[in-house]
Design a protein around this motif. Structure first.
Motif, PDB file in Angstrom:
ATOM      1  N   ARG A 201       1.003  -1.316   0.308  1.00 47.24           N
ATOM      2  CA  ARG A 201      -0.104   0.166   0.091  1.00 47.24           C
ATOM      3  C   ARG A 201       1.019   1.254   0.109  1.00 47.24           C
ATOM      4  O   ARG A 201       2.080   1.132   0.675  1.00 47.24           O
ATOM      5  CB  ARG A 201      -0.904  -0.030   1.208  1.00 47.24           C
ATOM      6  N   ASP A 202       0.203   2.429  -0.547  1.00 51.16           N
ATOM      7  CA  ASP A 202       1.486   3.963   0.104  1.00 51.16           C
ATOM      8  C   ASP A 202       1.746   3.816   1.698  1.00 51.16           C
ATOM      9  O   ASP A 202       0.373   4.033   1.662  1.00 51.16           O
ATOM     10  CB  ASP A 202       0.483   4.801  -0.660  1.00 51.16           C
ATOM     11  N   PHE A 203       2.999   4.154   1.206  1.00 54.01           N
ATOM     12  CA  PHE A 203       3.300   4.096   3.151  1.00 54.01           C
ATOM     13  C   PHE A 203       4.101   4.652   2.967  1.00 54.01           C
ATOM     14  O   PHE A 203       5.177   5.300   2.227  1.00 54.01           O
ATOM     15  CB  PHE A 203       3.150   3.015   3.969  1.00 54.01           C
ATOM     16  N   THR A 204       4.321   6.016   4.275  1.00 52.75           N
ATOM     17  CA  THR A 204       5.845   6.550   4.478  1.00 52.75           C
ATOM     18  C   THR A 204       5.870   6.383   5.123  1.00 52.75           C
ATOM     19  O   THR A 204       4.962   6.345   6.766  1.00 52.75           O
ATOM     20  CB  THR A 204       5.361   8.548   4.593  1.00 52.75           C
ATOM     21  N   LEU A 205       7.158   5.773   6.340  1.00 46.38           N
ATOM     22  CA  LEU A 205       8.279   5.388   7.714  1.00 46.38           C
ATOM     23  C   LEU A 205       8.765   6.015   7.255  1.00 46.38           C
ATOM     24  O   LEU A 205       9.901   6.317   6.802  1.00 46.38           O
ATOM     25  CB  LEU A 205       8.297   4.534   7.438  1.00 46.38           C
ATOM     26  N   SER A 206       9.012   7.206   8.607  1.00 42.98           N
ATOM     27  CA  SER A 206      10.268   8.400   9.002  1.00 42.98           C
ATOM     28  C   SER A 206      11.152   7.197  10.087  1.00 42.98           C
ATOM     29  O   SER A 206      10.235   7.571  11.100  1.00 42.98           O
ATOM     30  CB  SER A 206       9.785   9.688   9.063  1.00 42.98           C
ATOM     31  N   ILE A 207      11.831   7.314  10.002  1.00 41.99           N
ATOM     32  CA  ILE A 207      13.086   6.473  10.944  1.00 41.99           C
ATOM     33  C   ILE A 207      14.036   7.627  11.346  1.00 41.99           C
ATOM     34  O   ILE A 207      14.718   7.832  10.637  1.00 41.99           O
ATOM     35  CB  ILE A 207      13.809   5.185  11.058  1.00 41.99           C
ATOM     36  N   VAL A 208      13.975   8.020  12.606  1.00 45.50           N
ATOM     37  CA  VAL A 208      14.931   8.513  13.434  1.00 45.50           C
ATOM     38  C   VAL A 208      15.446   8.005  14.158  1.00 45.50           C
ATOM     39  O   VAL A 208      15.134   7.579  15.166  1.00 45.50           O
ATOM     40  CB  VAL A 208      14.220  10.485  13.968  1.00 45.50           C
ATOM     41  N   GLU A 209      17.141   8.453  14.011  1.00 44.95           N
ATOM     42  CA  GLU A 209      17.905   7.676  14.368  1.00 44.95           C
ATOM     43  C   GLU A 209      18.612   8.986  15.574  1.00 44.95           C
ATOM     44  O   GLU A 209      19.117   9.701  15.036  1.00 44.95           O
ATOM     45  CB  GLU A 209      18.807   7.301  13.797  1.00 44.95           C
ATOM     46  N   MET A 210      19.203   8.405  16.596  1.00 48.87           N
ATOM     47  CA  MET A 210      19.041   9.140  17.783  1.00 48.87           C
ATOM     48  C   MET A 210      20.655   8.070  18.105  1.00 48.87           C
ATOM     49  O   MET A 210      20.474   7.000  18.422  1.00 48.87           O
ATOM     50  CB  MET A 210      17.952   9.887  18.812  1.00 48.87           C
ATOM     51  N   PRO A 211      21.604   9.053  19.151  1.00 49.64           N
ATOM     52  CA  PRO A 211      22.474   8.373  19.817  1.00 49.64           C
ATOM     53  C   PRO A 211      22.401   8.209  21.047  1.00 49.64           C
ATOM     54  O   PRO A 211      22.298   8.376  22.341  1.00 49.64           O
ATOM     55  CB  PRO A 211      23.486   9.655  20.126  1.00 49.64           C
ATOM     56  N   LEU A 212      21.625   6.966  21.658  1.00 45.25           N
ATOM     57  CA  LEU A 212      20.873   6.479  22.123  1.00 45.25           C
ATOM     58  C   LEU A 212      21.480   5.281  23.163  1.00 45.25           C
ATOM     59  O   LEU A 212      21.314   4.250  22.132  1.00 45.25           O
ATOM     60  CB  LEU A 212      19.038   5.723  22.729  1.00 45.25           C
ATOM     61  N   ALA A 213      20.930   4.986  24.320  1.00 44.38           N
ATOM     62  CA  ALA A 213      22.000   4.122  25.121  1.00 44.38           C
ATOM     63  C   ALA A 213      21.352   2.811  24.487  1.00 44.38           C
ATOM     64  O   ALA A 213      22.345   1.717  24.528  1.00 44.38           O
ATOM     65  CB  ALA A 213      22.402   4.332  26.487  1.00 44.38           C
ATOM     66  N   GLU A 214      20.492   2.455  24.891  1.00 38.88           N
ATOM     67  CA  GLU A 214      19.205   1.726  24.960  1.00 38.88           C
ATOM     68  C   GLU A 214      19.248   0.394  23.059  1.00 38.88           C
ATOM     69  O   GLU A 214      18.199   1.460  22.685  1.00 38.88           O
ATOM     70  CB  GLU A 214      18.538   1.693  25.680  1.00 38.88           C
ATOM     71  N   PRO A 215      19.662  -0.396  22.715  1.00 39.11           N
ATOM     72  CA  PRO A 215      19.715  -0.176  21.402  1.00 39.11           C
ATOM     73  C   PRO A 215      18.325  -0.802  21.307  1.00 39.11           C
ATOM     74  O   PRO A 215      18.289  -2.219  20.867  1.00 39.11           O
ATOM     75  CB  PRO A 215      20.472  -1.374  21.759  1.00 39.11           C
ATOM     76  N   ARG A 216      17.526   0.033  20.761  1.00 36.48           N
ATOM     77  CA  ARG A 216      16.043  -0.444  20.401  1.00 36.48           C
ATOM     78  C   ARG A 216      15.358   0.669  19.931  1.00 36.48           C
ATOM     79  O   ARG A 216      15.896   1.871  19.452  1.00 36.48           O
ATOM     80  CB  ARG A 216      15.556  -0.820  21.997  1.00 36.48           C
ATOM     81  N   ALA A 217      13.840   0.650  19.524  1.00 40.53           N
ATOM     82  CA  ALA A 217      12.985   0.894  18.950  1.00 40.53           C
ATOM     83  C   ALA A 217      11.654   1.643  19.510  1.00 40.53           C
ATOM     84  O   ALA A 217      11.565   0.626  20.047  1.00 40.53           O
ATOM     85  CB  ALA A 217      12.749   1.171  17.147  1.00 40.53           C
TER      86      ALA A 217
END
Length: 203
Positions: free
Chosen positions: A154-170
């Motif tokens: 389907r038509d979609f947009t996903l924006s992933i904001v990458e940050m210098p975070l200590a915990e390896p997760r999203a």
């Protein structure tokens, strides 16, 4: 910034300067667990300072936490459209948030320097990934899901904001944003555990 896309869909990965500044302010103010979702502390670590005297006449730590959360929710909601840049020394963009305004005044120089350093490090990391084809995993996720469903995405947009975070997760923010530790993609299995369900939902 990295773009992956096909007919009608697009996934972007980037960092965000205003969010970096906000996370620095959160950590230097010792606002552990502030924000929704409550992201882990940043890495490299930012040492907390005592702001009780600075904010005592403005509602103290509770007011500071509430005001930071208002600011953070604005930044998250507006992404990827840029918020107006903060303008020292008065920071009129934070009008109505007096405790936060005071803390930002005290730490803006250090926050700006730190955010620029993190943005520069992220650019190098992103360029290295581009060279090594590290982003291919995103297109593969969409294509695998299309094959499972027997139809195009389907038509979609996903924006992933990458940050210098200590915990390896999203952290998924509905309907179409992820805030993610910038090293998560290096651990493919862990990366898939957070990102694959979101892609499957959108495709």
């Amino acid at each position: 910034m990295h773009h992956t896309g096909g007919p009608g869909w697009r996934i972007t990965m980037d960092t965000c300067g205003p969010m970096l500044i906000a996370l620095y302010i959160r950590d230097v103010a010792g606002l552990v667990g502030a924000g929704s979702p409550a992201l882990s502390h940043v890495d490299p670590h930012v040492r907390a300072a005592d702001h009780s005297r600075l904010t005592a006449q403005l509602g103290g730590t509770e007011a500071l936490r509430d005001q930071w959360e208002v600011w953070w929710s604005r930044l998250v909601a507006s992404y990827p459209r840029p918020e107006p840049a903060l303008t020292p020394p008065e920071f009129p963009e934070l009008a109505g948030l007096p405790a936060l305004q005071r803390v930002v005044q005290a730490h803006f120089g250090a926050a700006l320097t730190w955010s620029r350093e993190q943005s520069k490090a992220y650019s190098l990391l992103s360029a290295e990934r581009e060279t090594l084809g590290g982003h291919k995993i995103l297109a593969d996720l969409v294509q695998n899901r299309e094959m499972e469903l027997g139809r195009s995405a389907r038509d979609f947009t996903l924006s992933i904001v990458e940050m210098p975070l200590a915990e390896p997760r999203a952290w998924f923010i509905e309907p179409d944003r992820l805030i993610m530790s910038q090293h998560l993609i290096d651990d493919q299995q862990n990366f898939l555990s957070y990102v694959q369900p979101v892609v499957e939902l959108l495709v």
